[in-house]
Design an enzyme around this catalytic site. Sequence first.
Site, mmCIF file in Angstrom:
data_model
loop_
_atom_site.group_PDB
_atom_site.id
_atom_site.type_symbol
_atom_site.label_atom_id
_atom_site.label_comp_id
_atom_site.label_asym_id
_atom_site.label_seq_id
_atom_site.Cartn_x
_atom_site.Cartn_y
_atom_site.Cartn_z
ATOM 1 N N THR A 1 34.150 10.931 7.680
ATOM 2 C CA THR A 1 34.303 11.216 9.111
ATOM 3 C C THR A 1 34.406 9.954 9.953
ATOM 4 O O THR A 1 34.857 10.010 11.092
ATOM 5 C CB THR A 1 33.103 12.013 9.645
ATOM 6 O OG1 THR A 1 31.919 11.212 9.506
ATOM 7 C CG2 THR A 1 32.946 13.341 8.911
ATOM 8 N N CYS B 1 34.610 6.082 6.132
ATOM 9 C CA CYS B 1 33.948 7.107 5.322
ATOM 10 C C CYS B 1 34.706 8.403 5.589
ATOM 11 O O CYS B 1 35.785 8.365 6.182
ATOM 12 C CB CYS B 1 32.446 7.205 5.614
ATOM 13 S SG CYS B 1 31.984 7.748 7.271
ATOM 14 N N ASP C 1 32.803 4.094 1.804
ATOM 15 C CA ASP C 1 32.035 4.800 0.790
ATOM 16 C C ASP C 1 33.029 5.544 -0.097
ATOM 17 O O ASP C 1 34.249 5.394 0.049
ATOM 18 C CB ASP C 1 30.984 5.722 1.427
ATOM 19 C CG ASP C 1 31.577 6.937 2.118
ATOM 20 O OD1 ASP C 1 32.823 7.073 2.205
ATOM 21 O OD2 ASP C 1 30.787 7.779 2.588
ATOM 22 N N HIS D 1 39.512 -2.933 26.863
ATOM 23 C CA HIS D 1 38.365 -2.762 27.755
ATOM 24 C C HIS D 1 37.031 -3.149 27.141
ATOM 25 O O HIS D 1 36.140 -3.604 27.863
ATOM 26 C CB HIS D 1 38.268 -1.310 28.228
ATOM 27 C CG HIS D 1 39.429 -0.878 29.058
ATOM 28 N ND1 HIS D 1 39.542 0.398 29.548
ATOM 29 C CD2 HIS D 1 40.543 -1.527 29.487
ATOM 30 C CE1 HIS D 1 40.659 0.519 30.243
ATOM 31 N NE2 HIS D 1 41.295 -0.646 30.208
ATOM 32 N N HIS E 1 35.515 -5.610 32.961
ATOM 33 C CA HIS E 1 35.275 -5.217 31.571
ATOM 34 C C HIS E 1 34.266 -6.154 30.911
ATOM 35 O O HIS E 1 33.386 -5.708 30.175
ATOM 36 C CB HIS E 1 36.585 -5.176 30.784
ATOM 37 C CG HIS E 1 37.531 -4.142 31.289
ATOM 38 N ND1 HIS E 1 37.188 -2.817 31.432
ATOM 39 C CD2 HIS E 1 38.817 -4.243 31.702
ATOM 40 C CE1 HIS E 1 38.224 -2.136 31.900
ATOM 41 N NE2 HIS E 1 39.221 -2.986 32.073
#
Length: 147
Positions: free
Chosen positions: A67, A65, A8, A98, A134
């Site tokens: 965060t 973005c 963004d 993993h 896993h």
Amino acid sequence: MKIAIACDHGALDLKRTLSAHLTEKGYEVVDFGTDTAASCDYPDFAGAAARAVASGDCEKGIVLCTTGIGVSITANKVNGIRCALLSDVMSARLTRLHNDTNMMALGAGVVGTMLAKEIVDTWLETPFSGEARHQRRIDKVMALEHD
């Protein structure tokens, strides 16, 4: 390897930097926008990148973005996507080993350019371990998409 990338307005500069970095390293980068600093809605771009990875058009995806939270939530809404929000190199390595993640998210306001490059490189260069424990856990997580 073909990499989907999207952001963004809050991560445009980091997306441009990472796109150039990936191209220099020989990756084919498919840019799903945004291309301007004008305010925009991250789901429009992160969703398009995630759909490209889920369909197999791109092998992996990177969404950004301010965060990394909104784009990671968005990507994980697309069936077949396992997107990890990353801010350190150890997590980048372990989420590939993993969790066999096929997308990663970064916050441009959280990590600097040099760290972002190191996280991306580590994530792309680390293979899935293939260990049965896993894979069993991944299968259980992915089965939740069908509940």
